[in-house]
Design an enzyme around this catalytic site. Structure first.
Site, short mmCIF file in Angstrom:
data_model
loop_
_atom_site.label_atom_id
_atom_site.label_comp_id
_atom_site.label_asym_id
_atom_site.label_seq_id
_atom_site.Cartn_x
_atom_site.Cartn_y
_atom_site.Cartn_z
N ASN A 120 0.61 45.34 5.12
CA ASN A 120 1.68 44.45 5.60
C ASN A 120 1.98 44.60 7.08
OD1 ASN A 120 2.02 43.25 3.08
ND2 ASN A 120 3.50 44.80 2.43
N TYR A 125 11.22 58.51 6.29
CA TYR A 125 9.81 58.11 6.33
C TYR A 125 8.93 58.99 7.21
CZ TYR A 125 11.77 53.87 4.32
OH TYR A 125 12.43 53.00 3.52
N TYR A 173 10.34 48.63 11.47
CA TYR A 173 9.75 48.96 10.18
C TYR A 173 8.38 48.31 10.06
CZ TYR A 173 14.08 51.16 8.84
OH TYR A 173 15.16 51.98 8.81
N HIS A 188 2.37 56.62 5.32
CA HIS A 188 2.48 55.38 6.09
C HIS A 188 2.72 55.65 7.58
CE1 HIS A 188 2.07 51.28 4.98
NE2 HIS A 188 3.33 50.95 4.80
N ASN A 233 6.63 46.52 7.94
CA ASN A 233 6.36 45.14 7.54
C ASN A 233 6.78 44.11 8.57
OD1 ASN A 233 5.46 46.36 5.22
ND2 ASN A 233 7.13 45.62 3.94
#
Length: 189
Positions: free
Chosen positions: A112, A14, A63, A19, A65
């Site tokens: 989120n 990631y 993470y 993001h 969320n």
């Protein structure tokens, strides 16, 4: 104590995605403030900078969320008022790459990570610096897939080009608060 909470996802998979622009910006701030490398401690990796004592920069390791879980741990371990002393650094698809906007409060707007923070706090009353990553060029592209993808080089350069001015906005927030920073740095449109 003041706290910058940079939202993103841990791991090499990631690291370079849209993001994680909050993490990219946190790295730039830490470097500019003479910060040590981020070190894992519980549910976040964090650092401080010699140029900004009393300010901590945190990256949740839970993470995106589940960012609120990291914040809950921080609230239990440190003394700060999220409404006055915290600024969340977060990606925003409603803004094109190269733009940013400060907000004093507001709904998560489908993000989120912000939803998790709001749920953890029981409130939407906390500052955020929204960093633009743009919308998919085609509405058929899944938004989750979009934010978890890499920016093309030219778009990434636009996004990174906003960092110096966004860093000025953070400095101003530290001195004058989020409302004053909004008035000074938010561009119309």
């Amino acid at each position: 104590m003041r706290l910058l909470l940079a939202l993103g996802n841990p791991g090499a998979k990631y690291r370079d995605t849209r993001h994680n622009i909050g993490w990219w910006f946190a790295d730039r701030l830490a470097l500019g403030w003479g910060g040590e490398p981020f070190r894992a401690d519980g549910a976040t990796a964090w650092t401080t900078g010699a140029a900004r004592p009393g300010v901590e920069i945190h990256k949740p390791l839970t993470y995106m969320n589940r960012s609120g879980e990291s914040l809950a741990e921080l609230l239990a371990a440190r003394r700060f008022d999220p409404a006055a002393d915290m600024l969340v650094l977060v990606d925003d698809v409603a803004l094109p790459a190269g733009r940013f906007r400060l907000r004093a409060r507001g709904s998560p707007g489908g993000h989120n990570g912000l939803a998790s923070i709001s749920a953890s706090l029981g409130s939407d009353d906390y500052g955020r610096l929204r960093l633009g990553v743009g919308r998919p060029p085609d509405e058929r592209i899944d938004l989750a897939a979009w934010v978890l993808s890499r920016m093309p080089r030219a778009e990434e350069e636009e996004a990174l080009g906003a960092f110096p001015r966004a860093a000025e906005a953070v400095e101003y927030w530290l001195e004058h608060g989020v409302e004053a920073a909004m008035n000074r740095f938010n561009r119309p449109g």
